[in-house]
Motif scaffolding. Structure first.
Motif, PDB file in Angstrom:
ATOM      1  N   GLN A 189       9.648   0.662   8.853  1.00 57.72           N
ATOM      2  CA  GLN A 189       9.573   1.827   7.967  1.00 57.72           C
ATOM      3  C   GLN A 189       8.140   2.092   7.486  1.00 57.72           C
ATOM      4  OE1 GLN A 189      12.485   0.673   4.985  1.00 57.72           O
ATOM      5  NE2 GLN A 189      10.911  -0.131   3.613  1.00 57.72           N
ATOM      6  N   GLY A 190       7.188   1.356   8.059  1.00 58.46           N
ATOM      7  CA  GLY A 190       5.778   1.603   7.756  1.00 58.46           C
ATOM      8  C   GLY A 190       5.323   1.120   6.405  1.00 58.46           C
ATOM      9  N   THR A 191       6.006   0.076   5.874  1.00 63.02           N
ATOM     10  CA  THR A 191       5.659  -0.435   4.544  1.00 63.02           C
ATOM     11  C   THR A 191       5.529  -1.954   4.564  1.00 63.02           C
ATOM     12  OG1 THR A 191       7.992  -0.583   3.891  1.00 63.02           O
ATOM     13  CG2 THR A 191       6.831   1.492   3.406  1.00 63.02           C
ATOM     14  N   PRO A 192       4.655  -2.510   5.419  1.00 62.50           N
ATOM     15  CA  PRO A 192       4.495  -3.971   5.410  1.00 62.50           C
ATOM     16  C   PRO A 192       3.863  -4.426   4.101  1.00 62.50           C
ATOM     17  CG  PRO A 192       2.764  -2.961   6.722  1.00 62.50           C
ATOM     18  CD  PRO A 192       3.718  -1.852   6.362  1.00 62.50           C
ATOM     19  N   PRO A 193       4.166  -5.655   3.656  1.00 67.05           N
ATOM     20  CA  PRO A 193       3.547  -6.144   2.419  1.00 67.05           C
ATOM     21  C   PRO A 193       2.053  -6.339   2.603  1.00 67.05           C
ATOM     22  CG  PRO A 193       4.805  -7.889   3.495  1.00 67.05           C
ATOM     23  CD  PRO A 193       5.113  -6.627   4.232  1.00 67.05           C
ATOM     24  N   HIS A 194       1.316  -6.016   1.555  1.00 71.34           N
ATOM     25  CA  HIS A 194      -0.139  -6.142   1.585  1.00 71.34           C
ATOM     26  C   HIS A 194      -0.584  -7.527   1.117  1.00 71.34           C
ATOM     27  CE1 HIS A 194      -4.356  -5.573   0.881  1.00 71.34           C
ATOM     28  NE2 HIS A 194      -4.221  -5.518  -0.427  1.00 71.34           N
ATOM     29  N   ALA A 195       0.004  -8.015   0.029  1.00 74.58           N
ATOM     30  CA  ALA A 195      -0.349  -9.325  -0.514  1.00 74.58           C
ATOM     31  C   ALA A 195       0.909  -9.935  -1.122  1.00 74.58           C
ATOM     32  CB  ALA A 195      -1.448  -9.196  -1.568  1.00 74.58           C
ATOM     33  N   THR A 196       1.351 -11.061  -0.569  1.00 67.75           N
ATOM     34  CA  THR A 196       2.569 -11.709  -1.041  1.00 67.75           C
ATOM     35  C   THR A 196       2.250 -12.653  -2.195  1.00 67.75           C
ATOM     36  OG1 THR A 196       3.603 -11.558   1.133  1.00 67.75           O
ATOM     37  CG2 THR A 196       4.488 -13.204  -0.387  1.00 67.75           C
ATOM     38  N   GLU A 197       3.000 -12.515  -3.286  1.00 66.06           N
ATOM     39  CA  GLU A 197       2.788 -13.361  -4.462  1.00 66.06           C
ATOM     40  C   GLU A 197       3.717 -14.564  -4.484  1.00 66.06           C
ATOM     41  OE1 GLU A 197       3.116 -11.026  -7.988  1.00 66.06           O
ATOM     42  OE2 GLU A 197       1.560  -9.589  -7.376  1.00 66.06           O
ATOM     43  N   SER A 198       4.958 -14.377  -4.049  1.00 61.52           N
ATOM     44  CA  SER A 198       5.917 -15.485  -4.073  1.00 61.52           C
ATOM     45  C   SER A 198       7.046 -15.193  -3.097  1.00 61.52           C
ATOM     46  CB  SER A 198       6.495 -15.686  -5.481  1.00 61.52           C
ATOM     47  OG  SER A 198       7.191 -14.533  -5.910  1.00 61.52           O
ATOM     48  N   GLU A 199       7.747 -16.261  -2.686  1.00 62.53           N
ATOM     49  CA  GLU A 199       8.889 -16.154  -1.789  1.00 62.53           C
ATOM     50  C   GLU A 199      10.115 -16.762  -2.467  1.00 62.53           C
ATOM     51  OE1 GLU A 199       7.592 -16.689   2.687  1.00 62.53           O
ATOM     52  OE2 GLU A 199       6.735 -18.305   1.466  1.00 62.53           O
ATOM     53  N   GLU A 200      11.278 -16.353  -2.009  1.00 63.00           N
ATOM     54  CA  GLU A 200      12.521 -16.878  -2.572  1.00 63.00           C
ATOM     55  C   GLU A 200      13.564 -17.001  -1.480  1.00 63.00           C
ATOM     56  OE1 GLU A 200      15.773 -15.135  -5.684  1.00 63.00           O
ATOM     57  OE2 GLU A 200      13.748 -15.436  -6.456  1.00 63.00           O
ATOM     58  N   TRP A 201      14.333 -18.077  -1.536  1.00 61.80           N
ATOM     59  CA  TRP A 201      15.431 -18.296  -0.600  1.00 61.80           C
ATOM     60  C   TRP A 201      16.638 -18.756  -1.404  1.00 61.80           C
ATOM     61  CZ3 TRP A 201      17.999 -17.807   3.714  1.00 61.80           C
ATOM     62  CH2 TRP A 201      18.935 -18.768   4.094  1.00 61.80           C
ATOM     63  N   VAL A 202      17.777 -18.125  -1.156  1.00 63.20           N
ATOM     64  CA  VAL A 202      19.010 -18.538  -1.823  1.00 63.20           C
ATOM     65  C   VAL A 202      20.107 -18.700  -0.785  1.00 63.20           C
ATOM     66  CG1 VAL A 202      18.437 -17.456  -4.024  1.00 63.20           C
ATOM     67  CG2 VAL A 202      19.690 -16.143  -2.319  1.00 63.20           C
ATOM     68  N   ALA A 203      20.989 -19.659  -1.035  1.00 66.52           N
ATOM     69  CA  ALA A 203      22.150 -19.894  -0.178  1.00 66.52           C
ATOM     70  C   ALA A 203      23.221 -20.548  -1.033  1.00 66.52           C
ATOM     71  CB  ALA A 203      21.786 -20.789   1.010  1.00 66.52           C
ATOM     72  N   PHE A 204      24.370 -19.891  -1.169  1.00 67.28           N
ATOM     73  CA  PHE A 204      25.433 -20.465  -1.989  1.00 67.28           C
ATOM     74  C   PHE A 204      26.777 -19.952  -1.501  1.00 67.28           C
ATOM     75  CE2 PHE A 204      23.627 -16.762  -4.131  1.00 67.28           C
ATOM     76  CZ  PHE A 204      24.730 -15.945  -4.292  1.00 67.28           C
TER      77      PHE A 204
ATOM     78  N   ARG B 171       0.833  -1.206   0.000  1.00 64.98           N
ATOM     79  CA  ARG B 171       0.000   0.000   0.000  1.00 64.98           C
ATOM     80  C   ARG B 171       0.866   1.252   0.000  1.00 64.98           C
ATOM     81  NH1 ARG B 171      -3.424  -3.281   3.560  1.00 64.98           N
ATOM     82  NH2 ARG B 171      -5.404  -3.655   2.469  1.00 64.98           N
ATOM     83  N   ARG B 172       2.040   1.169   0.667  1.00 63.68           N
ATOM     84  CA  ARG B 172       3.024   2.249   0.645  1.00 63.68           C
ATOM     85  C   ARG B 172       4.309   1.698   0.065  1.00 63.68           C
ATOM     86  NH1 ARG B 172       4.563   4.624   5.918  1.00 63.68           N
ATOM     87  NH2 ARG B 172       5.569   6.127   4.535  1.00 63.68           N
ATOM     88  N   PRO B 173       4.963   2.437  -0.814  1.00 61.29           N
ATOM     89  CA  PRO B 173       6.172   1.912  -1.465  1.00 61.29           C
ATOM     90  C   PRO B 173       7.278   1.631  -0.445  1.00 61.29           C
ATOM     91  CG  PRO B 173       5.364   3.864  -2.608  1.00 61.29           C
ATOM     92  CD  PRO B 173       4.595   3.771  -1.339  1.00 61.29           C
TER      93      PRO B 173
ATOM     94  N   GLY C  37       3.649  -0.387 -10.719  1.00 58.43           N
ATOM     95  CA  GLY C  37       2.429  -0.288  -9.914  1.00 58.43           C
ATOM     96  C   GLY C  37       2.755  -0.415  -8.440  1.00 58.43           C
ATOM     97  N   ASP C  38       2.011  -1.291  -7.744  1.00 55.70           N
ATOM     98  CA  ASP C  38       2.251  -1.486  -6.313  1.00 55.70           C
ATOM     99  C   ASP C  38       3.050  -2.757  -6.040  1.00 55.70           C
ATOM    100  OD1 ASP C  38       0.329  -3.338  -6.979  1.00 55.70           O
ATOM    101  OD2 ASP C  38      -1.037  -2.857  -5.320  1.00 55.70           O
ATOM    102  N   ARG C  39       3.706  -3.330  -7.081  1.00 56.05           N
ATOM    103  CA  ARG C  39       4.466  -4.574  -6.936  1.00 56.05           C
ATOM    104  C   ARG C  39       5.958  -4.274  -6.765  1.00 56.05           C
ATOM    105  NH1 ARG C  39       5.032  -7.671 -11.017  1.00 56.05           N
ATOM    106  NH2 ARG C  39       5.044  -9.704  -9.954  1.00 56.05           N
ATOM    107  N   TYR C  40       6.557  -4.953  -5.789  1.00 57.53           N
ATOM    108  CA  TYR C  40       7.986  -4.802  -5.505  1.00 57.53           C
ATOM    109  C   TYR C  40       8.577  -6.172  -5.176  1.00 57.53           C
ATOM    110  CZ  TYR C  40       7.167   0.232  -5.001  1.00 57.53           C
ATOM    111  OH  TYR C  40       6.813   1.554  -5.220  1.00 57.53           O
ATOM    112  N   PHE C  41       9.847  -6.329  -5.536  1.00 58.99           N
ATOM    113  CA  PHE C  41      10.639  -7.448  -5.038  1.00 58.99           C
ATOM    114  C   PHE C  41      11.541  -6.898  -3.948  1.00 58.99           C
ATOM    115  CE2 PHE C  41      14.644  -9.904  -5.103  1.00 58.99           C
ATOM    116  CZ  PHE C  41      14.142 -11.163  -4.784  1.00 58.99           C
TER     117      PHE C  41
ATOM    118  N   PRO D  42       9.596   4.726  -5.672  1.00 60.29           N
ATOM    119  CA  PRO D  42       9.025   4.194  -6.920  1.00 60.29           C
ATOM    120  C   PRO D  42       9.922   4.495  -8.121  1.00 60.29           C
ATOM    121  CG  PRO D  42       7.317   5.236  -5.610  1.00 60.29           C
ATOM    122  CD  PRO D  42       8.617   5.546  -4.933  1.00 60.29           C
ATOM    123  N   GLY D  43      10.053   3.497  -8.984  1.00 57.28           N
ATOM    124  CA  GLY D  43      10.882   3.636 -10.175  1.00 57.28           C
ATOM    125  C   GLY D  43      12.347   3.331  -9.955  1.00 57.28           C
TER     126      GLY D  43
END
Length: 410
Positions: free
Chosen positions: A236-251, A168-170, A204-208, A174-175
Motif C-alpha cells: 500500500q506504499g506505506t513502509p515503516p520509516h523508523a521502528t521504535e518497538s516490536e510486539e508479539w502475542v500468542a494466547f 512518511r506516509r500514513p 504525528g507520524d507515529r502509528y501502531f 490519520p486520526g
C-alpha cells in the motif's frame, strides 16, 4: 527443609500483570494482608492493551493514553464506522493508579509449585524460597502454574505481530483507529490463513500497526505474521520509516469454563479471555471488586475462600454464556479464509448495540445466542453452511443456546 518465609499472608497473588495487580489492589483495599509475587519489580505492563471505552470501569477510563472516536472496520473496500470510542491504555498510569488504591507487598520471585499445608498453602519458589499463605491466586496468564483450563479439540490461538513506527506516509487514515482490516493489497495476504490489520494513529507520524490472526489451529507464526505485515505495508506504499518497538502475542481463545480448584485462578489463567475478540484486561479490571469481596468475606467468616472466588468469577450465567461463545468459536474455525470478511461484514452490519453486546465481557447466554441467530439469518449461504455444521457438531450445547435465545432457563 528450608525455613518458611517469616512473612505469611492472607492471599498470595502470583503474576505481575494487570489482572493480578488489579485483584491485589482490591484485596488489600478490603484489609487483607496481600503479597503479589512476580519475577520483576513493579513496572509498566509491556503489552499494548486496547479496550472499548465503555467496557472499562469508570476509574480506569482516566488511564487511557488515547481515545479514538473514528473507529472503523474494513470487511470490504469501504470502511464501516463502528460508532463507539476505543481506548489505548497508558500502562504506566494504570499501574500507578492500581498501586495507589491500597498498600500490599510486592515480592520478587518465581513460583515453582503450590502445596496444601493444613488450612493454608505453601508456595515454593524456583530459588528455594517458601511463602506461606491462606489462599493462592494464580494470575500468571495462560501459562499458569496451576491451570484448570481445558480447550476442546486443543488450544486455538490468537497470534499477532505488531510494531510502533514512524511513517512518511500514513498507513491508515490519520486520526483513526482501525479495529479490523481484512483487505488484501499484497499477493502474500491472499494465501494461507486469513489475517487482518489492527492499527492506531498515535499522533504525528507515529502509528501502531499489527497483523493479527483472530483464531486458528494451528496458528500463524511470528515470522509469518511479520512477513505479512511488512508485505501489506509495502504493497500500500506505506513502509515503516523508523521502528521504535516490536510486539508479539500468542494466547488461546477457546477455553472452557474451568472446574473450581483449591488454587483460585484469575484473568487469563482462569479462562477469562473473550473467545471472539481476545480481550481480557477490561473484564479483569471490572471483575476484581466482586471477586475480592467474595474472598474477603470467606476469609473473615472461616469459609472456603477459593470456592467463594470461583463462584464470583464463574457464575452459572457466565458458564452458560461461555458455552454459547464456544459455539461461535467452532463456527469461526470452520469458515474458509475467504469467508471471514463476509462473516464480519454481516456481524458489524447488525445494529451497533447488538454486536457491541456480543463483544462485551459479561453478556448473558440468551443475548449472545440471539445475536448469533441474526448473523446466521442475514449472512450468505457459503457462510451459513459452516455455521450450521458447527451447531450440529454440538447438538446439546446448541439446544441449550436455542432455549436461552427463547428466554427459557438453561
Amino acid at each position: 527443609m528450608a525455613p518458611f518465609s517469616p512473612a505469611s499472608s492472607d492471599v498470595l497473588v502470583i503474576g505481575g500483570g494487570p489482572s493480578g495487580t488489579a485483584l491485589s489492589a482490591e484485596l488489600a483495599a478490603r484489609g487483607l494482608d496481600v503479597q503479589q509475587l512476580a519475577p520483576h519489580p513493579p513496572r509498566p505492563f509491556p503489552a499494548t492493551y486496547g479496550a472499548w471505552l465503555g467496557d472499562l470501569p469508570a476509574w480506569a477510563r482516566g488511564c487511557a493514553e488515547q481515545v479514538w472516536t473514528d473507529v472503523r472496520a474494513y470487511t470490504g473496500p469501504q470502511p464501516t464506522s463502528l460508532g463507539q470510542p476505543y481506548a489505548l491504555l497508558d500502562n504506566a498510569a494504570l499501574l500507578r493508579t492500581l498501586r495507589g488504591r491500597a498498600d500490599w507487598t510486592w515480592v520478587e520471585g518465581a513460583a515453582l509449585h503450590a502445596e496444601r499445608r493444613g488450612a493454608g498453602w505453601i508456595v515454593y519458589g524456583v530459588g528455594g524460597e517458601h511463602w506461606q499463605t491462606r489462599l493462592v491466586v494464580d494470575a500468571s496468564g495462560h501459562g499458569a502454574l496451576v491451570s484448570p483450563v481445558r480447550f476442546p479439540g486443543g488450544a486455538a490461538l490468537q497470534t499477532a505481530y505488531g510494531l510502533v513506527a514512524r511513517f512518511r506516509r500514513p498507513p491508515v487514515t490519520p486520526g483513526s483507529m482501525v479495529w479490523m482490516d481484512y483487505r488484501t493489497p499484497a499477493p502474500e495476504l491472499k494465501r494461507g490463513e486469513a489475517t487482518f490489520l489492527y492499527a492506531m494513529h498515535l499522533g504525528g507520524d507515529r502509528y501502531f500497526v499489527e497483523e493479527t490472526s483472530l483464531i486458528a489451529r494451528p496458528a500463524p507464526t511470528r515470522a509469518e505474521l511479520r512477513r505479512r505485515l511488512l508485505a501489506r505495508l509495502s504493497a500500500q506504499g506505506t513502509p515503516p520509516h523508523a521502528t521504535e518497538s516490536e510486539e508479539w502475542v500468542a494466547f488461546p481463545m477457546n477455553a472452557q469454563a474451568p472446574a473450581p480448584g483449591g488454587v483460585l485462578a484469575y484473568g487469563a489463567a482462569a479462562g477469562r479471555v473473550h473467545p471472539v475478540s481476545g480481550f481480557q484486561v477490561a473484564g479483569a479490571l471490572s471483575d476484581a471488586p466482586g471477586v475480592a469481596a467474595a474472598i474477603a468475606d470467606a476469609l473473615c467468616h472461616g469459609g472456603d475462600a477459593a470456592a467463594a472466588g470461583w463462584a464470583a468469577l464463574w457464575s452459572p450465567e457466565r458458564r452458560a454464556a461461555r458455552e454459547v461463545h464456544l459455539l461461535g468459536v467452532g463456527a469461526l474455525l470452520g469458515l474458509e479464509r475467504a469467508e471471514l470478511p463476509h462473516f464480519f461484514g454481516t456481524f458489524f452490519g447488525l445494529p451497533r448495540e447488538q454486536w457491541a453486546r456480543f463483544l462485551h465481557p459479561d453478556t448473558d447466554a440468551g443475548t449472545l445466542a440471539r445475536t448469533m441467530l441474526r448473523v446466521f439469518a442475514q449472512t450468505g449461504g457459503r457462510v451459513r453452511l459452516p455455521l450450521a455444521r458447527a451447531a450440529l457438531a454440538q447438538p446439546a450445547a446448541s439446544g441449550r443456546a436455542l432455549a436461552a435465545a427463547a428466554g427459557l432457563k438453561i
